[in-house]
Enzyme design. Structure first.
Site, PDB file in Angstrom:
ATOM      1  N   HIS A   1       0.838  -1.213   0.000  1.00  0.00           N
ATOM      2  CA  HIS A   1       0.000   0.000   0.000  1.00  0.00           C
ATOM      3  C   HIS A   1       0.872   1.263   0.000  1.00  0.00           C
ATOM      4  O   HIS A   1       0.538   2.259   0.647  1.00  0.00           O
ATOM      5  CB  HIS A   1      -0.948   0.035   1.205  1.00  0.00           C
ATOM      6  CG  HIS A   1      -1.961  -1.066   1.221  1.00  0.00           C
ATOM      7  ND1 HIS A   1      -3.226  -0.914   0.709  1.00  0.00           N
ATOM      8  CD2 HIS A   1      -1.896  -2.353   1.656  1.00  0.00           C
ATOM      9  CE1 HIS A   1      -3.906  -2.047   0.863  1.00  0.00           C
ATOM     10  NE2 HIS A   1      -3.118  -2.938   1.419  1.00  0.00           N
TER      11      HIS A   1
ATOM     12  N   ASN B   1     -10.254  -2.862   2.667  1.00  0.00           N
ATOM     13  CA  ASN B   1      -9.981  -2.823   1.232  1.00  0.00           C
ATOM     14  C   ASN B   1     -11.280  -2.552   0.477  1.00  0.00           C
ATOM     15  O   ASN B   1     -12.355  -2.542   1.072  1.00  0.00           O
ATOM     16  CB  ASN B   1      -9.421  -4.172   0.760  1.00  0.00           C
ATOM     17  CG  ASN B   1      -7.931  -4.322   1.051  1.00  0.00           C
ATOM     18  OD1 ASN B   1      -7.211  -3.336   1.242  1.00  0.00           O
ATOM     19  ND2 ASN B   1      -7.458  -5.549   1.078  1.00  0.00           N
TER      20      ASN B   1
ATOM     21  N   PHE C   1       1.193 -14.083   4.508  1.00  0.00           N
ATOM     22  CA  PHE C   1       1.191 -12.737   3.918  1.00  0.00           C
ATOM     23  C   PHE C   1       2.529 -12.364   3.270  1.00  0.00           C
ATOM     24  O   PHE C   1       2.561 -11.905   2.129  1.00  0.00           O
ATOM     25  CB  PHE C   1       0.782 -11.702   4.973  1.00  0.00           C
ATOM     26  CG  PHE C   1       0.491 -10.343   4.399  1.00  0.00           C
ATOM     27  CD1 PHE C   1      -0.613 -10.129   3.587  1.00  0.00           C
ATOM     28  CD2 PHE C   1       1.322  -9.256   4.672  1.00  0.00           C
ATOM     29  CE1 PHE C   1      -0.886  -8.866   3.060  1.00  0.00           C
ATOM     30  CE2 PHE C   1       1.057  -7.996   4.146  1.00  0.00           C
ATOM     31  CZ  PHE C   1      -0.051  -7.803   3.344  1.00  0.00           C
TER      32      PHE C   1
ATOM     33  N   ARG D   1      -2.612  -9.581  11.689  1.00  0.00           N
ATOM     34  CA  ARG D   1      -2.539  -8.151  11.386  1.00  0.00           C
ATOM     35  C   ARG D   1      -2.381  -7.335  12.664  1.00  0.00           C
ATOM     36  O   ARG D   1      -1.770  -6.270  12.660  1.00  0.00           O
ATOM     37  CB  ARG D   1      -3.802  -7.700  10.637  1.00  0.00           C
ATOM     38  CG  ARG D   1      -3.938  -8.298   9.261  1.00  0.00           C
ATOM     39  CD  ARG D   1      -5.220  -7.802   8.591  1.00  0.00           C
ATOM     40  NE  ARG D   1      -5.131  -6.417   8.195  1.00  0.00           N
ATOM     41  CZ  ARG D   1      -6.183  -5.651   7.902  1.00  0.00           C
ATOM     42  NH1 ARG D   1      -7.397  -6.134   7.979  1.00  0.00           N
ATOM     43  NH2 ARG D   1      -6.016  -4.398   7.528  1.00  0.00           N
TER      44      ARG D   1
ATOM     45  N   TYR E   1       1.062  -4.315  12.017  1.00  0.00           N
ATOM     46  CA  TYR E   1       1.014  -2.886  11.686  1.00  0.00           C
ATOM     47  C   TYR E   1       1.851  -2.027  12.626  1.00  0.00           C
ATOM     48  O   TYR E   1       2.569  -1.120  12.201  1.00  0.00           O
ATOM     49  CB  TYR E   1      -0.443  -2.406  11.651  1.00  0.00           C
ATOM     50  CG  TYR E   1      -1.189  -2.956  10.453  1.00  0.00           C
ATOM     51  CD1 TYR E   1      -1.448  -4.319  10.352  1.00  0.00           C
ATOM     52  CD2 TYR E   1      -1.604  -2.145   9.412  1.00  0.00           C
ATOM     53  CE1 TYR E   1      -2.102  -4.855   9.263  1.00  0.00           C
ATOM     54  CE2 TYR E   1      -2.263  -2.667   8.316  1.00  0.00           C
ATOM     55  CZ  TYR E   1      -2.517  -4.021   8.244  1.00  0.00           C
ATOM     56  OH  TYR E   1      -3.158  -4.546   7.159  1.00  0.00           O
TER      57      TYR E   1
ATOM     58  N   ARG F   1       9.297   1.965   9.505  1.00  0.00           N
ATOM     59  CA  ARG F   1       8.916   2.985   8.519  1.00  0.00           C
ATOM     60  C   ARG F   1       9.057   4.396   9.109  1.00  0.00           C
ATOM     61  O   ARG F   1       9.551   5.311   8.457  1.00  0.00           O
ATOM     62  CB  ARG F   1       7.465   2.742   8.112  1.00  0.00           C
ATOM     63  CG  ARG F   1       7.044   3.417   6.852  1.00  0.00           C
ATOM     64  CD  ARG F   1       5.683   2.934   6.429  1.00  0.00           C
ATOM     65  NE  ARG F   1       4.605   3.408   7.262  1.00  0.00           N
ATOM     66  CZ  ARG F   1       4.050   4.607   7.146  1.00  0.00           C
ATOM     67  NH1 ARG F   1       4.487   5.457   6.245  1.00  0.00           N
ATOM     68  NH2 ARG F   1       3.054   4.967   7.932  1.00  0.00           N
TER      69      ARG F   1
HETATM   70 FE1  HDD Z   1      -2.467  -4.843   5.456  1.00  0.00          FE
HETATM   71  C1  HDD Z   1      -0.959  -1.829   5.148  1.00  0.00           C
HETATM   72  C2  HDD Z   1      -5.443  -3.487   4.348  1.00  0.00           C
HETATM   73  C3  HDD Z   1      -3.861  -7.984   5.397  1.00  0.00           C
HETATM   74  C4  HDD Z   1       0.311  -6.088   6.913  1.00  0.00           C
HETATM   75  N1  HDD Z   1      -3.082  -3.011   4.846  1.00  0.00           N
HETATM   76  C5  HDD Z   1      -2.308  -1.900   4.797  1.00  0.00           C
HETATM   77  C6  HDD Z   1      -3.089  -0.791   4.334  1.00  0.00           C
HETATM   78  C7  HDD Z   1      -4.356  -1.258   4.101  1.00  0.00           C
HETATM   79  C8  HDD Z   1      -4.344  -2.669   4.435  1.00  0.00           C
HETATM   80  C9  HDD Z   1      -5.534  -0.479   3.590  1.00  0.00           C
HETATM   81  C10 HDD Z   1      -2.588   0.612   4.117  1.00  0.00           C
HETATM   82  C11 HDD Z   1      -2.820   1.481   5.290  1.00  0.00           C
HETATM   83  C12 HDD Z   1      -2.382   2.890   4.997  1.00  0.00           C
HETATM   84  O1  HDD Z   1      -3.056   3.548   4.182  1.00  0.00           O
HETATM   85  O2  HDD Z   1      -1.374   3.292   5.551  1.00  0.00           O
HETATM   86  N2  HDD Z   1      -4.266  -5.598   4.904  1.00  0.00           N
HETATM   87  C13 HDD Z   1      -5.390  -4.871   4.576  1.00  0.00           C
HETATM   88  C14 HDD Z   1      -6.524  -5.745   4.504  1.00  0.00           C
HETATM   89  C15 HDD Z   1      -6.081  -7.010   4.779  1.00  0.00           C
HETATM   90  C16 HDD Z   1      -4.659  -6.911   5.052  1.00  0.00           C
HETATM   91  C17 HDD Z   1      -7.937  -5.302   4.188  1.00  0.00           C
HETATM   92  C18 HDD Z   1      -6.838  -8.287   4.838  1.00  0.00           C
HETATM   93  C19 HDD Z   1      -8.088  -8.393   5.118  1.00  0.00           C
HETATM   94  N3  HDD Z   1      -1.873  -6.701   6.006  1.00  0.00           N
HETATM   95  C20 HDD Z   1      -2.620  -7.857   5.935  1.00  0.00           C
HETATM   96  C21 HDD Z   1      -1.870  -8.931   6.568  1.00  0.00           C
HETATM   97  C22 HDD Z   1      -0.689  -8.401   7.020  1.00  0.00           C
HETATM   98  C23 HDD Z   1      -0.714  -7.000   6.650  1.00  0.00           C
HETATM   99  C24 HDD Z   1      -2.368 -10.351   6.701  1.00  0.00           C
HETATM  100  C25 HDD Z   1       0.453  -9.036   7.742  1.00  0.00           C
HETATM  101  C26 HDD Z   1       0.387 -10.078   8.493  1.00  0.00           C
HETATM  102  N4  HDD Z   1      -0.614  -4.103   5.884  1.00  0.00           N
HETATM  103  C27 HDD Z   1       0.347  -4.785   6.536  1.00  0.00           C
HETATM  104  C28 HDD Z   1       1.549  -3.932   6.894  1.00  0.00           C
HETATM  105  C29 HDD Z   1       1.128  -2.549   6.309  1.00  0.00           C
HETATM  106  C30 HDD Z   1      -0.235  -2.823   5.709  1.00  0.00           C
HETATM  107  C31 HDD Z   1       2.850  -4.487   6.459  1.00  0.00           C
HETATM  108  C32 HDD Z   1       2.097  -1.855   5.368  1.00  0.00           C
HETATM  109  C33 HDD Z   1       2.145  -0.417   5.757  1.00  0.00           C
HETATM  110  C34 HDD Z   1       1.435  -0.374   7.008  1.00  0.00           C
HETATM  111  O3  HDD Z   1       0.977  -1.613   7.344  1.00  0.00           O
HETATM  112  O4  HDD Z   1       1.268   0.603   7.697  1.00  0.00           O
HETATM  113  O5  HDD Z   1       1.731  -3.898   8.248  1.00  0.00           O
END
Ligand code: HDD
Length: 699
Positions: free
Chosen positions: A84, A157, A170, A367, A371, A378
């Site tokens: 993202h 999402n 993931f 999750r 985060y 980050r």
């Molecule tokens: Fe995630 C970012 C949505 C599964 C780990 N995720 C992130 C963002 C969104 C989602 C909208 C961007 C947030 C922003 O605008 O800063 N993610 C989802 C949805 C999931 C999902 C709807 C499943 C239903 N995500 C998911 C899993 C993991 C992550 C299973 C890890 C185990 N997601 C992350 C992260 C991020 C992230 C690596 C990257 C940047 C951040 O968190 O802040 O932690």
């Protein structure tokens, strides 16, 4: 140059609290009556030249201003989000409807008089921060509510299900979709071997793949996108009763999508298409709105479903559990600074308030860890929650202290509990604080997937079956496109094997498009597809779309001499329907209309293909047509609008353009002749958005 006040008055700049529905952020305002200073507040005499030993000599180490400026610049970048990375956000507020107390005690969902400030960020998943806005991809839909009980983040999402069932997969999923590590391409694209290799070996992703290959992955605008919390959550009321829920955001403007060819053209013409769209709308006071609803159900109902509500690859059809509206979100203010706000905002599904709780969904559980952890690398410090965009707007206090970049100055002698030295130190809230819902749980430690997660095809079939014919066509075309980009034949044949369990006709169409009929692998599913599952018409975007042009853009092609009355009539009528007309002229300097008035243009033709607009009108003056015909861009403008199934209004003077583009001006009722500046028929037709019946003839 204006005389500035004396240096004594010029030190520093004021910290001003900005207000607005988006809440308060520390905003530093530049004061034109003050000097440029160093970070120490020292007025800078010369910002054009470094300090040198002689006019042509080397720069001196002594030049503290040069060193400070360059050092800061050298460290201006932080790691982008691991997923993202490309996103765009806005401030706004949430207002609950009355009568949610039976479901939840969350203050922001119960007080219908309160406007809770929030920040919302939309994103693509796979691409880097500098990638384009319109790849085929899932879109993030993350909302941070600054409630009176602390920050609540709903990190969802625009698609209601996910690729995997367990968070432990993931990193594998993301490694597979990101650019392949040896060659570093393709950027922002799932159409490559590693992605399809992984998903074709992971049958649980089949349902999500159907969504990702559908038009949902090509939203027309952030403002026209649904959002979903995906997991099952719990709402807890004041009596401690839990209700299971799925969260839904529905856009007031309706859900609309681009067509793939259009998305590709837009990626070149305006890589910032979605950002610009949100920016333009909010700056124009056209504030986008979404309604927040839940599907509410209890454990007993959940036990009767033929899928597990803890499995994030499953949805609950709205025909079984209807949506119950809770309130609305309005986005009404753009950030003042992209980096400070949109880039530094840190969402976390673990940010929760009393009245809301998690479920045991294993994807959500993972999750809850990821985060907070990712923000540490980050944003670089455990104190990231002090950054204004992340800070709670209600008072907060605890015994956490120190660390890199601590901003807060805690004056107390003690930072432990219990203590008898400082009776004002923060204490636990007990029943007034957040209390985890006492969900019963027991069992043996196991690394295992529950049997109830094993049906990977029935809901994929349900989704495909619920689509209209054009939507099904697009899904088949998208599978063929993406698999067509895979070099490994075994990946294609494996994926065709899965598609056979989704829908025989879909599998056959994709195989035919790939030129690989009869080459599907034989795959034996753990649970055979229930082909009798009832379709869910609510899943279709096109079955019953809202007839509206609100929030849409009409491109109007003009030349010198174009009919002033028509232009005015179109602008007026479009405005009355909350749509916007953008004038496209051969040159950006503008044009002279039929009454001799020089008017500005919004775009020049070669810079604004018709893909940028929802509907178009060709209204050149007869005299202007010969010159237009010499421009390939004008013929393409019409041809693409036709191929993208748009509603096309035209005056009789535009006839030679139709001939040159080989488009029949009477081909279907999406082509509307405009006579005597009467635009009502065109606007009425434009509310249909696209003429789907045209599609089989043009593609
Ligand atoms: Fe995630 C970012 C949505 C599964 C780990 N995720 C992130 C963002 C969104 C989602 C909208 C961007 C947030 C922003 O605008 O800063 N993610 C989802 C949805 C999931 C999902 C709807 C499943 C239903 N995500 C998911 C899993 C993991 C992550 C299973 C890890 C185990 N997601 C992350 C992260 C991020 C992230 C690596 C990257 C940047 C951040 O968190 O802040 O932690």
């Amino acid at each position: 140059m204006a005389k500035r006040p004396s240096a004594a008055k010029s030190v520093g700049s004021e910290i001003k609290e900005t207000s607005g529905a988006g809440g308060e952020l520390h905003q530093v305002t530049a004061d034109p009556s003050r000097w440029l200073t160093t970070n120490q507040g020292l007025p800078v005499a010369d910002d054009q030249n470094s300090l040198k030993a002689g006019a042509r000599g080397p720069t001196l180490l002594e030049d503290f201003h040069f060193r400070e400026k360059i050092t800061h610049f050298d460290h201006e970048r932080i790691p982008e989000r691991v997923v993202h990375a490309r996103g765009y956000g806005a401030h706004g507020f949430f207002q609950a409807y009355a009568g949610n107390e039976d479901l939840t005690k969350a203050a922001f969902l119960c007080d219908s008089q309160a406007k809770t400030p929030l920040f919302c960020r939309f994103s693509t998943v796979a691409g880097s921060e500098g990638s384009v806005d319109t790849p085929r991809d899932v879109r993030g839909f993350a909302v941070k509510f600054y409630t009176s009980q602390g920050n609540y983040d709903l990190v969802g999402n625009n698609i209601p299900v996910f690729f995997i069932q367990d968070a432990i997969k993931f990193p594998d999923l993301i490694h597979a979709v990101k650019p392949e590590p040896d060659r570093a391409f393709p950027q922002a694209a799932s159409a490559h071997d590693t992605f399809w290799d992984f998903v074709s070996l992971t049958p649980e992703s089949t349902h999500m793949l159907l969504w990702a290959m559908s038009d949902r992955a090509l939203p027309r605008s952030f403002r026209m996108m649904q959002g979903f919390g995906v997991h099952t959550f719990r709402l807890i009321n004041a009596k401690g009763k839990a209700t299971l829920v799925k969260f839904h955001w529905r856009p007031k403007l309706g859900a609309f999508s681009l067509i793939w060819d259009e998305a590709v053209a837009i990626a070149g013409a305006d890589p910032d298409f979605h950002r610009r769209d949100l920016w333009d709308a909010i700056q124009a006071g056209d504030f986008p709105e979404w309604e927040l609803s839940v599907q509410a159900f209890d454990e007993k109902q959940a036990a009767k479903f033929d899928f597990d509500v803890l499995d994030p690859t499953k949805l609950i059809p709205e025909e079984i559990i209807p949506l119950r509206p809770l309130g609305k979100m309005v986005l009404n203010r753009m950030p003042d600074n992209f980096f400070a706000e949109t880039e530094q905002v840190a969402f976390c599904p673990a940010n929760i308030v009393p009245g809301i709780d998690f479920s045991e969904d294993p994807l959500l559980q993972g999750r809850l860890f990821s985060y907070l952890d990712t923000q540490l690398s980050r944003l670089g410090s455990a104190n990231f929650q002090e950054i204004p965009i992340n800070a709670a707007k209600c008072p907060w206090q605890n015994l956490q202290r120190d660390g890199h970049m601590r901003m807060r100055v805690d004056p107390s002698r003690t930072s432990y509990e219990p203590n008898s030295l400082d009776m004002t130190a923060p204490r636990e809230a007990g029943a007034d604080g957040f209390q985890t819902f006492a969900a019963p749980t027991e069992g043996t430690k196991l690394r295992i997937r529950p049997e109830s997660f094993a049906d990977h095809y029935t809901q994929a079939h349900l989704f495909y079956k619920s689509m209209t014919e054009p939507e099904q066509r697009h899904i088949a075309a998208a599978f063929a496109f993406e698999l067509g980009k895979c070099r490994e034949v075994k990946i294609r044949t494996r994926m065709l094997g899965h598609l056979q369990h989704v829908d025989a006709q879909l599998a056959e169409t994709v195989a035919a498009k790939l030129g690989m009929p009869g080459q599907a692998d034989k795959i034996t599913p753990a649970v055979p597809t229930n082909l009798k599952v009832k379709p869910s018409p609510a899943l279709s975007q096109y079955r019953d779309p809202p007839l509206t042009i609100a929030g849409k853009k009409i491109g109007l092609l003009v030349t010198d001499g174009s009919d002033a009355k028509l232009i005015d009539a179109l602008v007026k009528k479009a405005k009355s329907e909350q749509a916007n007309v953008q004038i496209v002229a051969p040159a950006v300097g503008g044009f002279v209309d039929s009454e001799g008035v020089k008017r500005p243009a919004d775009h020049f033709l070669a810079g604004a293909p018709s893909a940028l607009f929802d509907a178009v009108v060709l209204a050149p003056a007869a005299d202007g047509v010969p010159d237009l015909l010499k421009l390939a861009a004008s013929v393409d403008w019409l041809r693409m609008a036709f191929a993208h199934l748009k509603i096309i209004g035209h005056t009789s003077d535009a006839a030679p353009l139709f001939e040159a583009a080989h488009v029949d001006p009477h081909a279907d009722d999406g082509l509307v002749a405009i006579k005597n500046a009467k635009v009502a028929d065109f606007i009425a037709a434009a509310k249909r958005h696209r003429i789907w019946e045209r599609e089989p003839n043009v593609r």
